[in-house]
Scaffold this motif. Structure first.
Motif, short mmCIF file in Angstrom:
data_model
loop_
_atom_site.label_atom_id
_atom_site.label_comp_id
_atom_site.label_asym_id
_atom_site.label_seq_id
_atom_site.Cartn_x
_atom_site.Cartn_y
_atom_site.Cartn_z
N ASP A 129 0.83 -1.20 0.00
CA ASP A 129 0.00 0.00 0.00
C ASP A 129 0.87 1.25 0.00
O ASP A 129 0.71 2.15 -0.82
N VAL A 130 1.80 1.29 0.95
CA VAL A 130 2.72 2.42 1.08
C VAL A 130 4.06 1.90 1.58
O VAL A 130 4.11 1.00 2.42
N VAL A 131 5.14 2.44 1.04
CA VAL A 131 6.47 2.19 1.58
C VAL A 131 7.07 3.54 1.95
O VAL A 131 7.14 4.44 1.11
N GLU A 132 7.43 3.68 3.22
CA GLU A 132 8.05 4.92 3.68
C GLU A 132 9.56 4.73 3.72
O GLU A 132 10.06 3.77 4.30
N PHE A 133 10.27 5.64 3.08
CA PHE A 133 11.73 5.65 3.11
C PHE A 133 12.16 6.80 4.03
O PHE A 133 11.89 7.97 3.72
N VAL A 134 12.77 6.44 5.14
CA VAL A 134 13.15 7.43 6.15
C VAL A 134 14.66 7.62 6.14
O VAL A 134 15.41 6.64 6.18
N LYS A 135 15.12 8.87 6.12
CA LYS A 135 16.55 9.15 6.10
C LYS A 135 17.23 8.54 7.32
O LYS A 135 16.76 8.70 8.45
N ASP A 136 18.31 7.81 7.05
CA ASP A 136 19.04 7.14 8.12
C ASP A 136 20.47 6.91 7.64
O ASP A 136 20.67 6.43 6.52
N PRO A 137 21.45 7.21 8.49
CA PRO A 137 22.85 7.02 8.07
C PRO A 137 23.19 5.55 7.77
O PRO A 137 24.15 5.27 7.06
N ASP A 138 22.41 4.62 8.31
CA ASP A 138 22.65 3.19 8.08
C ASP A 138 21.77 2.63 6.96
O ASP A 138 21.68 1.41 6.79
N GLY A 139 21.14 3.52 6.21
CA GLY A 139 20.23 3.08 5.17
C GLY A 139 20.91 2.86 3.82
O GLY A 139 22.13 2.72 3.73
N ILE A 140 20.10 2.81 2.77
CA ILE A 140 20.58 2.57 1.41
C ILE A 140 20.34 3.80 0.56
O ILE A 140 19.51 4.66 0.89
N GLN A 141 21.04 3.89 -0.54
CA GLN A 141 20.86 5.00 -1.47
C GLN A 141 19.67 4.72 -2.40
O GLN A 141 19.44 3.58 -2.79
N LEU A 142 18.95 5.77 -2.73
CA LEU A 142 17.82 5.66 -3.64
C LEU A 142 18.08 6.54 -4.87
O LEU A 142 18.64 7.63 -4.75
N ILE A 143 17.68 6.05 -6.02
CA ILE A 143 17.87 6.82 -7.25
C ILE A 143 17.09 8.12 -7.18
O ILE A 143 15.90 8.14 -6.87
N GLY A 144 17.77 9.21 -7.45
CA GLY A 144 17.10 10.52 -7.49
C GLY A 144 16.90 11.15 -6.13
O GLY A 144 16.17 12.14 -6.02
N ALA A 145 17.51 10.60 -5.09
CA ALA A 145 17.35 11.15 -3.75
C ALA A 145 18.72 11.31 -3.08
O ALA A 145 19.60 10.48 -3.26
N ASP A 146 18.85 12.38 -2.33
CA ASP A 146 20.09 12.62 -1.61
C ASP A 146 20.07 11.86 -0.29
O ASP A 146 19.02 11.72 0.35
N GLY A 147 21.25 11.40 0.14
CA GLY A 147 21.34 10.71 1.42
C GLY A 147 21.00 9.23 1.32
O GLY A 147 20.83 8.67 0.24
N THR A 148 20.88 8.60 2.49
CA THR A 148 20.54 7.18 2.56
C THR A 148 19.25 7.00 3.37
O THR A 148 18.96 7.79 4.27
N TYR A 149 18.53 5.94 3.06
CA TYR A 149 17.20 5.75 3.64
C TYR A 149 16.97 4.30 4.09
O TYR A 149 17.53 3.37 3.52
N LYS A 150 16.12 4.15 5.10
CA LYS A 150 15.63 2.84 5.50
C LYS A 150 14.18 2.71 5.04
O LYS A 150 13.42 3.69 5.04
N ALA A 151 13.80 1.49 4.64
CA ALA A 151 12.46 1.25 4.10
C ALA A 151 11.55 0.60 5.14
O ALA A 151 11.97 -0.31 5.85
N TYR A 152 10.31 1.08 5.20
CA TYR A 152 9.32 0.52 6.12
C TYR A 152 7.98 0.36 5.39
O TYR A 152 7.42 1.35 4.91
N PRO A 153 7.46 -0.86 5.29
CA PRO A 153 6.14 -1.04 4.65
C PRO A 153 5.02 -0.58 5.58
O PRO A 153 5.11 -0.74 6.81
N VAL A 154 3.98 0.00 4.99
CA VAL A 154 2.80 0.44 5.74
C VAL A 154 1.58 -0.16 5.06
O VAL A 154 1.31 0.11 3.89
N GLU A 155 0.84 -1.01 5.78
CA GLU A 155 -0.35 -1.66 5.22
C GLU A 155 -1.61 -1.05 5.83
O GLU A 155 -1.71 -0.89 7.06
#
Length: 219
Positions: free
Chosen positions: A82-108
């Motif tokens: 339904d929704v995936v939230e990408f939250v900025k986090d230094p331990d996250g991953i890089q996303l195309i077209g976005a600055d910084g790194t993010y962690k992913a969290y599904p929201v149902e």
């Protein structure tokens, strides 16, 4: 002719049905039977609000992606978050077209209020497994938003929960490959099932649904 492995994938949403009732899952996903009731129609209306494909929205340190297609080779399932939230986090991953790194969290998004069973939780965990495979990352939590209480609940995605989902998916594939619809013990939960009139729990001990329907057609 080479077969497409994804042709043998099951629907991710089926994990919720399977956890609620293995027979309900088989009637829907193997026998292709479905009967709408007020709850399923209201549920579809609720999802229409979140299912706006590929809309990417930025809110401060968060990127929100709606109706994100996902799949897992381990589970051999595919579906939509339904929704995936990408939250900025230094331990996250890089996303195309976005600055910084993010962690992913599904929201149902779910109709009603939190359930006593784990059917919503296993569906969320399956989404987390899909995201981990696709993004090569670790998803340690997700969220369930309930329309009745207008509030979302944080759900830890533990290794034990992931193992449970993997075993469930394996069992689902075994039933599906055999085209087998299991019998289950009827209970109060049957009253909330959208397939209660098709399933016919009172007759289940005596004859199969297929046998009953064929018998009625032959009358």
């Amino acid at each position: 002719m080479v077969s497409n492995e994804e042709d043998h994938y099951l629907m991710l949403s089926g994990l919720q049905h399977f956890q609620f009732c293995k027979r309900q899952w088989a009637l829907i996903h193997i026998e292709q039977q479905w009967q709408e009731n007020v709850k399923t129609i209201e549920g579809q209306h609720l999802h229409e609000k979140s299912d706006q494909p590929f809309i990417r929205e930025k809110r401060g340190s968060r990127l929100i992606v709606r109706a994100m297609p996902v799949q897992s080779k381990v589970l051999r399932v595919s579906g939509i978050c339904d929704v995936v939230e990408f939250v900025k986090d230094p331990d996250g991953i890089q996303l195309i077209g976005a600055d910084g790194t993010y962690k992913a969290y599904p929201v149902e998004y779910k109709l009603g209020k939190p359930k006593k069973g784990d059917e919503d939780i296993v569906q969320l965990a399956a989404q987390a497994i899909c995201l981990e495979e696709m993004l090569v990352c670790n998803v340690d939590k997700g969220y369930l938003f309930y329309d009745r209480i207008k509030h979302r609940i944080e759900v830890p995605i533990t290794d034990g929960l992931k193992d449970k989902v993997i075993k469930m998916a394996q069992e689902m594939h075994q039933y599906y490959e055999r085209r087998y619809t299991p019998k289950v013990k009827a209970g109060p939960f049957c009253k909330n099932c959208s397939l209660q009139h098709i399933c016919l729990p009172k007759l289940m001990k005596k004859r199969s649904v297929k046998s009953y329907i064929e018998g009625r057609l032959g009358e």
